[in-house]
Write an enzyme that holds these catalytic residues in place. Structure first.
Site, PDB file in Angstrom:
ATOM      1  N   ASN A 102       0.872  -1.174   0.000  1.00  0.00           N
ATOM      2  CA  ASN A 102       0.000   0.000   0.000  1.00  0.00           C
ATOM      3  C   ASN A 102       0.914   1.230   0.000  1.00  0.00           C
ATOM      4  OD1 ASN A 102      -1.810   2.045   0.471  1.00  0.00           O
ATOM      5  ND2 ASN A 102      -2.254   1.455   2.596  1.00  0.00           N
ATOM      6  N   TRP A 103       1.026   1.866  -1.163  1.00  0.00           N
ATOM      7  CA  TRP A 103       1.984   2.975  -1.282  1.00  0.00           C
ATOM      8  C   TRP A 103       1.440   4.289  -0.736  1.00  0.00           C
ATOM      9  CZ3 TRP A 103       3.845   1.826  -7.021  1.00  0.00           C
ATOM     10  CH2 TRP A 103       4.555   0.626  -7.023  1.00  0.00           C
ATOM     11  N   LYS A 104       0.165   4.303  -0.366  1.00  0.00           N
ATOM     12  CA  LYS A 104      -0.461   5.525   0.183  1.00  0.00           C
ATOM     13  C   LYS A 104      -0.175   6.712  -0.742  1.00  0.00           C
ATOM     14  CE  LYS A 104      -0.030   3.392   4.668  1.00  0.00           C
ATOM     15  NZ  LYS A 104      -0.021   3.524   6.113  1.00  0.00           N
TER      16      LYS A 104
ATOM     17  N   HIS B 126      -9.499   1.510   4.771  1.00  0.00           N
ATOM     18  CA  HIS B 126      -8.220   1.641   5.471  1.00  0.00           C
ATOM     19  C   HIS B 126      -8.399   2.592   6.653  1.00  0.00           C
ATOM     20  CE1 HIS B 126      -4.085   2.780   6.369  1.00  0.00           C
ATOM     21  NE2 HIS B 126      -3.740   1.629   5.799  1.00  0.00           N
TER      22      HIS B 126
ATOM     23  N   GLU C  40      -6.762   4.966   7.707  1.00  0.00           N
ATOM     24  CA  GLU C  40      -6.540   6.397   7.413  1.00  0.00           C
ATOM     25  C   GLU C  40      -7.782   7.004   6.754  1.00  0.00           C
ATOM     26  OE1 GLU C  40      -2.814   5.763   5.396  1.00  0.00           O
ATOM     27  OE2 GLU C  40      -1.934   5.205   7.323  1.00  0.00           O
TER      28      GLU C  40
ATOM     29  N   GLU D 260      -5.497  -4.752  10.578  1.00  0.00           N
ATOM     30  CA  GLU D 260      -4.453  -3.760  10.807  1.00  0.00           C
ATOM     31  C   GLU D 260      -4.733  -2.990  12.091  1.00  0.00           C
ATOM     32  OE1 GLU D 260      -2.343  -2.521   6.939  1.00  0.00           O
ATOM     33  OE2 GLU D 260      -4.150  -1.326   7.063  1.00  0.00           O
TER      34      GLU D 260
ATOM     35  N   GLY E 182       2.675   2.213  10.820  1.00  0.00           N
ATOM     36  CA  GLY E 182       3.693   3.259  10.708  1.00  0.00           C
ATOM     37  C   GLY E 182       4.396   3.590  12.019  1.00  0.00           C
TER      38      GLY E 182
ATOM     39  N   SER F 189       3.406  -2.093  10.348  1.00  0.00           N
ATOM     40  CA  SER F 189       4.856  -2.183  10.600  1.00  0.00           C
ATOM     41  C   SER F 189       5.468  -3.537  10.227  1.00  0.00           C
ATOM     42  CB  SER F 189       5.176  -1.824  12.059  1.00  0.00           C
ATOM     43  OG  SER F 189       4.813  -0.484  12.324  1.00  0.00           O
TER      44      SER F 189
ATOM     45  N   GLY G 159       2.974  -1.074   4.261  1.00  0.00           N
ATOM     46  CA  GLY G 159       3.028   0.347   3.910  1.00  0.00           C
ATOM     47  C   GLY G 159       4.468   0.778   3.659  1.00  0.00           C
ATOM     48  N   GLY G 160       5.101   1.335   4.685  1.00  0.00           N
ATOM     49  CA  GLY G 160       6.445   1.917   4.547  1.00  0.00           C
ATOM     50  C   GLY G 160       7.450   1.004   3.854  1.00  0.00           C
TER      51      GLY G 160
HETATM   52  P1  PGA Z   1       2.937   0.323   7.598  1.00  0.00           P
HETATM   53  O1  PGA Z   1       1.487   0.577   6.948  1.00  0.00           O
HETATM   54  O2  PGA Z   1       3.467  -0.962   7.021  1.00  0.00           O
HETATM   55  O3  PGA Z   1       3.762   1.516   7.176  1.00  0.00           O
HETATM   56  O4  PGA Z   1       2.750   0.242   9.062  1.00  0.00           O
HETATM   57  C1  PGA Z   1       0.575  -0.482   6.747  1.00  0.00           C
HETATM   58  C2  PGA Z   1      -0.724   0.037   6.199  1.00  0.00           C
HETATM   59  O5  PGA Z   1      -1.158   1.143   6.558  1.00  0.00           O
HETATM   60  O6  PGA Z   1      -1.374  -0.640   5.388  1.00  0.00           O
END
Ligand code: PGA
Length: 270
Positions: free
Chosen positions: A8-10, A102, A104, A186, A192, A230, A251-252
């Site tokens: 997930n590149w956001k 998600h 966010e 999640e 993050g 994470s 994500g990251g």
């Molecule tokens: P993260 O993000 O790996 O940076 O914690 C995961 C996500 O939000 O899907």
């Protein structure tokens, strides 16, 4: 069942050229890696809306699948909805999946079950698969409310199935839920932050989610349940070792081809 490894590149990276470099690096790594990672686990990337097309051009003949991070709730196809993008438009572009709900989006756009239901139905009507995200906040975790929160968030799956059954025949619904539904657990406090629940904790939560889903429809016992929050190359193998963890949403660590591939490798040998 192959494991899912989804990036997930956001809202990253900031330019088309950086996104192209990321995809080129990823493709170079998949072809040079000794194990055929892309064949042994199901890799997927979810770029920002603006970058879907250039990414699609590069991965269309590979085994890597393409997801959007969101779709509009307002229509499945087209209409007077300034700024929105529909499931039909995304499908037409070659997108196969959508992340839905998600944390966010839930946090910044107050997305609730009523709205998410529309998004799920629009995706299903256009043949887009869905990765539905659920998970508790830190305060909810501390209060021991994880299961309660999950019950509330998963209730949308029940309504979704009921409404799908009124629109499609049983075989079509079975087909959709068997092949195009993924649940991503999640915990919000792990996203993050570098803080991760233990593998035992995630395993127990996934077992609980599976139990809930089965009540809605026996076929959902097979639904892939993936973990996100994470996930890094150094903890991926621990998660991969659990039978209850059918992949990861990253994500990251998905923003570097090498770390994403190392995570995929941990799941490819599963
Ligand atoms: P993260 O993000 O790996 O940076 O914690 C995961 C996500 O939000 O899907």
């Amino acid at each position: 069942m192959k494991s899912w490894v989804i990036g997930n590149w956001k809202l990253n990276p900031a330019t088309v050229s950086a996104v192209e470099t990321l995809v080129d690096d990823l493709l170079a790594q998949t072809t040079s890696s000794q194990t055929d990672v892309a064949a042994q686990c199901q890799m997927m990337v979810a770029p920002s809306l603006l970058h879907l097309s250039p990414v699609q051009q590069k991965i269309k003949d590979t085994q890597i699948q393409l997801a959007t991070q969101d779709v509009t709730a307002l229509t499945a196809v087209s209409g007077a909805y300034t700024g929105d993008v529909s499931a039909a438009q995304l499908k037409d572009l070659g997108v196969q999946w959508s992340i839905i709900g998600h944390s966010e989006r839930r946090q910044y756009y107050q997305e609730d079950n009523e709205l998410l239901l529309q998004k799920l139905l629009h995706c299903a009507s256009q043949g887009l698969g869905v990765i539905l995200c659920v998970g508790e906040s830190e305060a909810e975790f501390d209060a021991g409310d994880t299961e309660q929160v999950l019950v509330e968030q998963l209730a949308v799956v029940k309504t979704f199935l009921q409404q799908l059954l009124s629109q499609l025949n049983t075989e079509e619904v079975d087909n959709y839920i068997s092949n195009q539904l993924i649940i991503a657990y999640e915990p919000v406090w792990a996203i993050g932050t570098g803080k991760v629940p233990s593998v035992d904790e995630v395993t127990a939560v996934h077992g609980f989610i599976r139990q809930q889903l089965q009540v809605f429809n026996a076929k959902l016992v097979q639904t892939p349940i993936i973990y996100g929050g994470s996930v890094k190359p150094d903890n991926a193998a621990n998660f991969a070792a659990s039978e209850q963890i059918n992949g990861v949403l990253v994500g990251g660590a998905a923003l570097q081809a090498q770390s994403f591939m190392e995570i995929a490798q941990a799941f490819a040998v599963k």
